[in-house]
Design an enzyme around this catalytic site. Structure first.
Site: not given
Ligand SMILES: Nc1ncnc2c1ncn2[C@@H]1O[C@H](COP(=O)(O)OP(=O)(O)OP(=O)(O)O)[C@@H](O)[C@H]1O
Ligand SMILES: [Mg+2]
Length: 802
Positions: A358-360, A362-364, A682, A725
């Site tokens: 997923g995009p940066p 988003v909590g991965k 697209s 989108k």
């Molecule tokens: N659904 C959520 N609930 C609570 N906190 C969230 C959620 N999604 C993201 N966060 C918070 O957003 C911040 C960024 O998330 P994270 O570092 O996990 O992103 P990532 O997907 O790993 O991005 P990247 O691809 O840039 O590594 C973190 O502090 C995370 O706890």
């Protein structure tokens, strides 16, 4: 050949064959004889005139050489002295007189007699040879100095000689060279040639002696050093003993041995460690080698061979923790819990590896951390972005200076347990170049069939990775090598809606940030509108990373106030006060156009950071039918523009556009917003809509966004990234989205609340698009943009009015 002079005279003399002595004229030489025949010859000689003929035998080992085994050129000598030794041998001292050639041998009464003809001396003027003589003398001096075999007085005797022939013979007799060489010298007739030959022999000998000396010097130095080290080591031990310290060395090895036992290594690793310890014991403690060896042992000991954390198996608790840490993401959490359940049932899981895509922001990464927390495992993260070398994953061999284990083993050491959650972050950013493909090493790490025997080049023993819970993350899938993709169980995290972001901010980001800035909840209050403002006007992203960053900027300023004004300071952050903290808004409130515009349609694009809005502008100007494209469009998008143009021309009359419009007009298509990478097919229907709008002067509805590829016949083909989108469309507040019918299946993935706020219209043909998106033509005065409308037909085609 022979003149009638003294040298023609032959004389019959007793002879002794010499095993390894060549006697030269002008020299005295002692030797011992023992053979009966020789003793008899000597006796006869002493009895009559003391003259004897001495000549070397070819093979020194022969006891009774025949005449053909004796050199015919020898020396006529005078026996100076002879002495019978107690053992029956006789010691003889002879003086060489003249060279002589044996003409005939015959045996008589048990000894050899020969008929000898003296070799005439060649008269040579000494003056012509002075240079050669002094050169030879110099060389000989050197030779004597270097070789320990010759006496100094022998040298003195030799160099005082003035006659060249005599000099040559004297030096010849002192040389330590094989008998054959001496015989050669004896046989050379002229003094000049003999001296030249001697010079070359001396040169070679001096060289040899010099090399010998150097080698000897080196050997000596090495021995001295080893002795010194030994001595100093012993002395150090003695000093330590004197100081009352236990022998450090012994205690160090004891220590290491104990640690090796405690590490509970598998058998071959332990054997390797013990073997290395033995090597270490035999090395000087301060040597570079010992440091390398100690380092290696430290690594072997530090790797978690057996240590494990106790895994939590309670699924309810796991669900609870996932929910506590993350808002929303229901589907994702559900799949994680299912995944954990399966792992539990299949005791030694050989299943796929979880991969969050997923995009940066988003909590991965943070989901992976949560998984570690809910299964009670340690958490380690290895960022693969920019890893381009297999050795980074797998280590360097120990033969390299400064070698280290690879990242996998380093991380395992950091985890301190053999069953951590191991996050392979950014697998899609891994590079590959000439130093080898890191993904090959990674494949082995991730393959459950192989990873129980992972070998790091540095450790050089197998390490079991099968208890590790690997999780991968990526922004996009398509850059991951296919073989690696096959191992991954992909879970997509598409990005959040505005509402979700605000919830995440309130529930998670804010409390977390307040704490990490050392503040208390009473110090700051965010109004909901303030968060909305942050989401809409200060960030534009699929995740929440930038929002979190902006919040942290605000909190820093609050923290400063708290320090300046006291702990009770309290800041109220409202929509109105945000610009005080963050400056003017970075983005317009919405991307939705404020008016219905002619020649401007809203497209939807998919990028690595999520869905985006893609406005497309078309203007017309008098000209000759050129098509200009600007806005840094990729090849596919340019082709797509040409296709749209061709379609419009082919159908011009149906839309009430004069057939020959392209003879009078130039068309300019522009795609603003330079930051978004623009490629892919697209945007086809969007370009076509903008074009028709410009040509017909029918405005495009401002609350409609669209996406879809177009063919030359006007068919609308499916596209990718529907979910992202639609999120983007929802974010900017359009009310209708037009998309290809074949993408209907993708709607299942789109969050319900997004679908509820949008009218999604599925279409097969561009005619349907135009019907939905275009408004009836306006009079030029009402329209804010457009082309030279008056000259063009503005008739609305059948069925295109609303
Ligand atoms: N659904 C959520 N609930 C609570 N906190 C969230 C959620 N999604 C993201 N966060 C918070 O957003 C911040 C960024 O998330 P994270 O570092 O996990 O992103 P990532 O997907 O790993 O991005 P990247 O691809 O840039 O590594 C973190 O502090 C995370 O706890
Ligand atoms: Mg991350």
């Amino acid at each position: 050949m022979f003149g009638r002079d003294k040298s023609d005279v032959t004389e019959t003399l007793p002879m002794v064959p010499m095993r390894d002595v060549v006697v030269f004229p002008h020299t005295m030489i002692p030797f011992v004889i023992g053979r009966q025949s020789s003793i008899k010859a000597l006796e006869h000689a002493t009895a009559r005139g003391k003259r004897i003929f001495l000549s070397a035998q070819h093979d020194a080992t022969r006891d009774n050489p025949g005449p053909e085994e004796i050199y015919t050129l020898g020396t006529v000598c005078n026996v100076v002295q002879s002495l019978k030794l107690p053992d029956g041998n006789v010691k003889v001292l002879v003086e060489g007189l003249e060279r002589g050639r044996a003409l005939e041998f015959h045996e008589e009464n048990g000894y050899l007699r020969v008929a000898v003809k003296l070799v005439p001396r060649v008269e040579e003027p000494a003056a012509s040879m002075e240079g050669l003589m002094s050169k030879v003398i110099g060389q000989f001096e050197q030779y004597v100095k270097l070789s320990n075999n010759l006496h100094y007085d022998a040298m003195l005797a030799a160099v005082r000689v003035e006659d060249p022939g005599k000099l040559a013979d004297t030096i010849s007799s002192h040389l330590v060279v094989p008998v054959e060489e001496k015989q050669n010298l004896l046989e050379i007739a002229t003094a000049q040639e003999r001296l030249a030959r001697i010079a070359s022999i001396l040169e070679a000998e001096v060289d040899k002696l010099n090399v010998d000396r150097r080698i000897q010097g080196r050997v000596k130095k090495q021995m001295e050093r080893a002795q010194k080290e030994y001595y100093l080591n012993e002395k150090m031990k003695a000093i330590q003993k004197e100081l009352g310290r236990k022998d450090d060395r012994a205690s160090e090895t004891d220590d290491l041995r104990k640690k090796i036992e405690q590490a509970r290594m598998p058998k071959d690793a332990e054997e390797k460690a013990i073997q290395e310890l033995k090597r270490l014991e035999s090395m000087p403690p301060m040597s570079a080698e010992a440091t390398v060896s100690r380092n290696y042992l430290d690594w072997l000991i530090a790797v978690p061979w057996a240590r494990k954390t106790r895994e939590r198996k309670d699924l309810h608790a796991a669900e609870q923790i996932l929910n506590d840490d993350h808002y929303g993401l229901e589907k994702v959490k559900e799949r994680i819990v299912e995944f954990l359940a399966v792992r539990q049932l299949v005791n030694n899981p050989k299943g796929p590896i979880l991969c969050f895509v997923g995009p940066p922001g988003v909590g991965k990464t943070s989901l992976a951390r949560s998984i570690a927390r809910c299964t009670n495992r340690k958490f380690v993260r290895l960022s693969l972005g920019g890893v381009r070398d297999e050795a980074e994953v797998r280590g360097h061999r120990r033969t390299y200076i400064g070698a280290f284990p690879g990242q996998i083993i380093q991380m395992m050491k950091k985890a301190g347990a053999r069953n951590p959650v191991f996050l392979l972050d950014e697998v899609d950013k891994m590079a590959m170049d000439f130093r080898g493909d890191p993904s090959a090493a990674l494949l082995e790490v991730l393959d459950p069939e192989q990873n129980h025997s992972f070998t790091d080049h540095y450790l050089d023993v197998e390490f079991d990775l099968s208890a590790v819970f690997f999780i991968a993350t990526a922004n996009v899938l398509h850059t991951i090598p296919q073989a690696l993709q096959d191992r991954l169980e992909v879970i997509r995290l598409p990005g959040y809606t505005e509402r979700e972001k605000i919830e995440i901010a309130q529930r998670h980001l804010l409390p977390k940030q307040i704490k990490s800035h050392g503040l208390e909840p009473k110090n700051v209050a965010f109004a909901e509108q303030a968060l909305e403002e942050l989401v809409r006007r200060y960030t534009r992203e699929a995740g929440v990373r930038n929002m979190e960053r902006e919040m942290s900027t605000i909190l820093r300023k609050v923290a400063r106030k708290v320090v300046l004004e006291g702990r009770d300071y309290s800041a109220e952050i409202t929509a109105a006060s945000i610009p005080d903290y963050l400056g003017v808004p970075r983005y317009r409130t919405t991307q939705k156009e404020e008016h219905h515009e002619i020649g401007l349609a809203t497209g939807l694009a998919w990028t690595e950071v999520g869905g985006e809005i893609l406005p497309i502008e078309v203007t017309l100007m008098p000209g000759k039918g050129a098509l200009r494209l600007t806005g840094k469009l990729g090849d596919v998008m340019q082709e797509s523009a040409h296709a749209a143009m061709s379609f419009v021309r082919s159908r011009a009359e149906d839309y009430g556009i004069p057939r020959d419009f392209n003879r009078r007009l130039d068309v300019h298509i522009h795609v603003p917003e330079g930051a978004i990478p623009k490629d892919g097919p697209s945007a086809g229907i969007t370009m076509c809509t903008a074009l028709v709008s410009a040509l017909t002067r029918m405005p495009v509805r401002r609350d409609v966004a669209m996406t879809g590829e177009i063919t030359l016949r006007g068919k609308v083909l499916p596209i990718g990234g529907v979910k992202e989108k639609l999120l983007a469309a929802h974010r900017i507040g359009v009310t209708m989205v037009i998309m290809p019918r074949e993408n209907e299946k993708d709607l299942a993935e789109v969050p319900k609340n997004v679908l509820e706020g949008l009218q999604v219209r599925l279409v097969d043909h561009i005619d349907e698009v135009l019907k939905l998106a275009l408004l009836p033509p306006e009079t030029p005065a009402q329209v804010s943009a457009g082309g030279p409308g008056e000259e063009l037909g503005t008739a609305v085609p059948d069925g295109m009015t609303h």
